[in-house]
Scaffold this motif. Sequence first.
Motif, PDB file in Angstrom:
ATOM      1  N   GLU A  35       0.952  13.807 -10.879  1.00 30.91           N
ATOM      2  CA  GLU A  35       1.941  14.863 -10.649  1.00 30.91           C
ATOM      3  C   GLU A  35       3.134  14.222  -9.951  1.00 30.91           C
ATOM      4  OE1 GLU A  35       1.887  18.400  -7.497  1.00 30.91           O
ATOM      5  OE2 GLU A  35       0.419  18.726  -9.107  1.00 30.91           O
ATOM      6  N   ASP A  36       4.354  14.610 -10.340  1.00 28.12           N
ATOM      7  CA  ASP A  36       5.551  13.995  -9.756  1.00 28.12           C
ATOM      8  C   ASP A  36       5.352  13.766  -8.264  1.00 28.12           C
ATOM      9  OD1 ASP A  36       6.570  14.183 -12.243  1.00 28.12           O
ATOM     10  OD2 ASP A  36       8.080  15.709 -11.800  1.00 28.12           O
ATOM     11  N   MET A  80       0.853  -1.182   0.000  1.00 30.36           N
ATOM     12  CA  MET A  80       0.000   0.000   0.000  1.00 30.36           C
ATOM     13  C   MET A  80       0.894   1.238   0.000  1.00 30.36           C
ATOM     14  SD  MET A  80      -1.491   0.617   3.846  1.00 30.36           S
ATOM     15  CE  MET A  80      -1.999   2.272   3.360  1.00 30.36           C
ATOM     16  N   TYR A  81       0.306   2.382  -0.345  1.00 28.39           N
ATOM     17  CA  TYR A  81       1.099   3.580  -0.567  1.00 28.39           C
ATOM     18  C   TYR A  81       0.530   4.750   0.234  1.00 28.39           C
ATOM     19  CZ  TYR A  81       2.629   0.836  -4.602  1.00 28.39           C
ATOM     20  OH  TYR A  81       3.116  -0.158  -5.413  1.00 28.39           O
ATOM     21  N   LEU A  82       1.435   5.587   0.722  1.00 34.57           N
ATOM     22  CA  LEU A  82       1.088   6.841   1.383  1.00 34.57           C
ATOM     23  C   LEU A  82       1.782   7.969   0.627  1.00 34.57           C
ATOM     24  CD1 LEU A  82      -0.140   8.407   3.823  1.00 34.57           C
ATOM     25  CD2 LEU A  82       2.043   8.051   4.986  1.00 34.57           C
ATOM     26  N   ILE A  83       1.005   8.975   0.238  1.00 36.95           N
ATOM     27  CA  ILE A  83       1.553  10.055  -0.588  1.00 36.95           C
ATOM     28  C   ILE A  83       2.222  11.098   0.309  1.00 36.95           C
ATOM     29  CG2 ILE A  83       1.012  11.834  -2.290  1.00 36.95           C
ATOM     30  CD1 ILE A  83      -1.421  10.213  -3.098  1.00 36.95           C
ATOM     31  N   GLU A  84       3.523  11.306   0.090  1.00 37.07           N
ATOM     32  CA  GLU A  84       4.250  12.354   0.807  1.00 37.07           C
ATOM     33  C   GLU A  84       4.163  13.682   0.061  1.00 37.07           C
ATOM     34  OE1 GLU A  84       8.220  11.169   1.678  1.00 37.07           O
ATOM     35  OE2 GLU A  84       7.630   9.291   2.649  1.00 37.07           O
ATOM     36  N   ARG A  85       4.223  13.625  -1.250  1.00 38.59           N
ATOM     37  CA  ARG A  85       4.003  14.813  -2.082  1.00 38.59           C
ATOM     38  C   ARG A  85       3.577  14.354  -3.469  1.00 38.59           C
ATOM     39  NH1 ARG A  85       8.292  15.401  -5.571  1.00 38.59           N
ATOM     40  NH2 ARG A  85      10.295  14.485  -4.930  1.00 38.59           N
ATOM     41  N   GLY A  86       2.939  15.279  -4.211  1.00 44.47           N
ATOM     42  CA  GLY A  86       2.450  14.932  -5.535  1.00 44.47           C
ATOM     43  C   GLY A  86       0.989  14.494  -5.509  1.00 44.47           C
ATOM     44  N   LYS A  87       0.523  13.997  -6.646  1.00 42.61           N
ATOM     45  CA  LYS A  87      -0.863  13.558  -6.778  1.00 42.61           C
ATOM     46  C   LYS A  87      -0.918  12.228  -7.520  1.00 42.61           C
ATOM     47  CE  LYS A  87      -3.027  18.151  -6.766  1.00 42.61           C
ATOM     48  NZ  LYS A  87      -3.925  19.087  -7.494  1.00 42.61           N
ATOM     49  N   VAL A  88      -1.899  11.409  -7.135  1.00 40.37           N
ATOM     50  CA  VAL A  88      -2.125  10.109  -7.769  1.00 40.37           C
ATOM     51  C   VAL A  88      -3.604   9.999  -8.112  1.00 40.37           C
ATOM     52  CG1 VAL A  88      -2.061   7.603  -7.485  1.00 40.37           C
ATOM     53  CG2 VAL A  88      -0.210   9.012  -6.553  1.00 40.37           C
ATOM     54  N   ARG A  89      -3.884   9.546  -9.321  1.00 36.63           N
ATOM     55  CA  ARG A  89      -5.265   9.401  -9.782  1.00 36.63           C
ATOM     56  C   ARG A  89      -5.638   7.918  -9.799  1.00 36.63           C
ATOM     57  NH1 ARG A  89      -4.873  11.817 -14.576  1.00 36.63           N
ATOM     58  NH2 ARG A  89      -5.183  13.854 -13.598  1.00 36.63           N
ATOM     59  N   ILE A  90      -6.740   7.582  -9.133  1.00 37.25           N
ATOM     60  CA  ILE A  90      -7.267   6.220  -9.138  1.00 37.25           C
ATOM     61  C   ILE A  90      -8.367   6.155 -10.185  1.00 37.25           C
ATOM     62  CG2 ILE A  90      -8.275   4.368  -7.764  1.00 37.25           C
ATOM     63  CD1 ILE A  90      -5.509   5.253  -6.840  1.00 37.25           C
ATOM     64  N   CYS A  91      -8.221   5.275 -11.166  1.00 32.59           N
ATOM     65  CA  CYS A  91      -9.177   5.242 -12.269  1.00 32.59           C
ATOM     66  C   CYS A  91      -9.435   3.807 -12.713  1.00 32.59           C
ATOM     67  CB  CYS A  91      -8.681   6.088 -13.449  1.00 32.59           C
ATOM     68  SG  CYS A  91      -6.961   5.787 -13.905  1.00 32.59           S
ATOM     69  N   VAL A  92     -10.547   3.625 -13.404  1.00 36.44           N
ATOM     70  CA  VAL A  92     -10.929   2.318 -13.941  1.00 36.44           C
ATOM     71  C   VAL A  92     -11.355   2.495 -15.387  1.00 36.44           C
ATOM     72  CG1 VAL A  92     -11.641   1.367 -11.717  1.00 36.44           C
ATOM     73  CG2 VAL A  92     -13.302   2.584 -13.123  1.00 36.44           C
TER      74      VAL A  92
END
Length: 257
Positions: free
Chosen positions: A81-82, A31-43
């Motif tokens: 985003e990076d 599993m992941y925890l975002i420290e910086r940046g953005k992540v998109r969850i999509c299907v």
Amino acid sequence: MTIDTLCHLLESLDRKAGTFLFRAGDQGDAMYLIERGKVRICVQATDGRQMTLAELDRGDFFGEMALLDGQRRSADALVAEDARLAVLSREHFLSFMQSTPKVALEMLTALANRLRRTDELLRHSATRNVNVEEAAHLTLADRAADRIAEFGGSWKFIIFEIGLFLSWMLLNTWLLYDKVFDPYPYVFLNLVLGIICGLQAPIIMMSQNRQSHKDRLRADLDYQLNLKNELALQEILERLKILEREYLQLTSDKRPE
């Protein structure tokens, strides 16, 4: 196991925008925890569109579902985003959840909130898909039938018919005198009206049949969505029961003898 101990179990990971952390169907091993940046969850929707379920940024976590149930990934995770992420392996994740039930309950709360947002998104998407799918199969004749049915059921049509009647009677009673083409009782007018009614009725029925088909399609999509919600709710309840059993077992083991 404390939060400080957990921090030592996390591994740092940097990813550039546009790269996938995982794809739907991949084995869930972290599993992941975002420290910086953005992540998109999509299907990937059934019609081929890419549908975004959530856009996560600093402080959000994701990827825990596959770790909880042992199933494969259910969605894609795209770096929008990076980003720099903290990664927790499945082994460390499970041991931490068992030793810290309070954090597990908070995670379930976050999962429930995401499920509500996803349900709302799917509900609106299903409504749009009905119209888009119906419009994609419309022929020129179907569109013409809809326009005629819409016009035939409006005040414009009533005003048009009243104007036609009055004009017809004026022409054949006073204006043309001895050159009338349809004298009283206006037999030709009755014939024209009969033809209009005879053609208008099946055209309106065609439009109504297509509306019935759209209603059936919408009902089918609503059923599928309700079924998905029911299954998802059952899954959350099962996870909650598992966490509750583990919590009770943990508290009973820690009681002084």
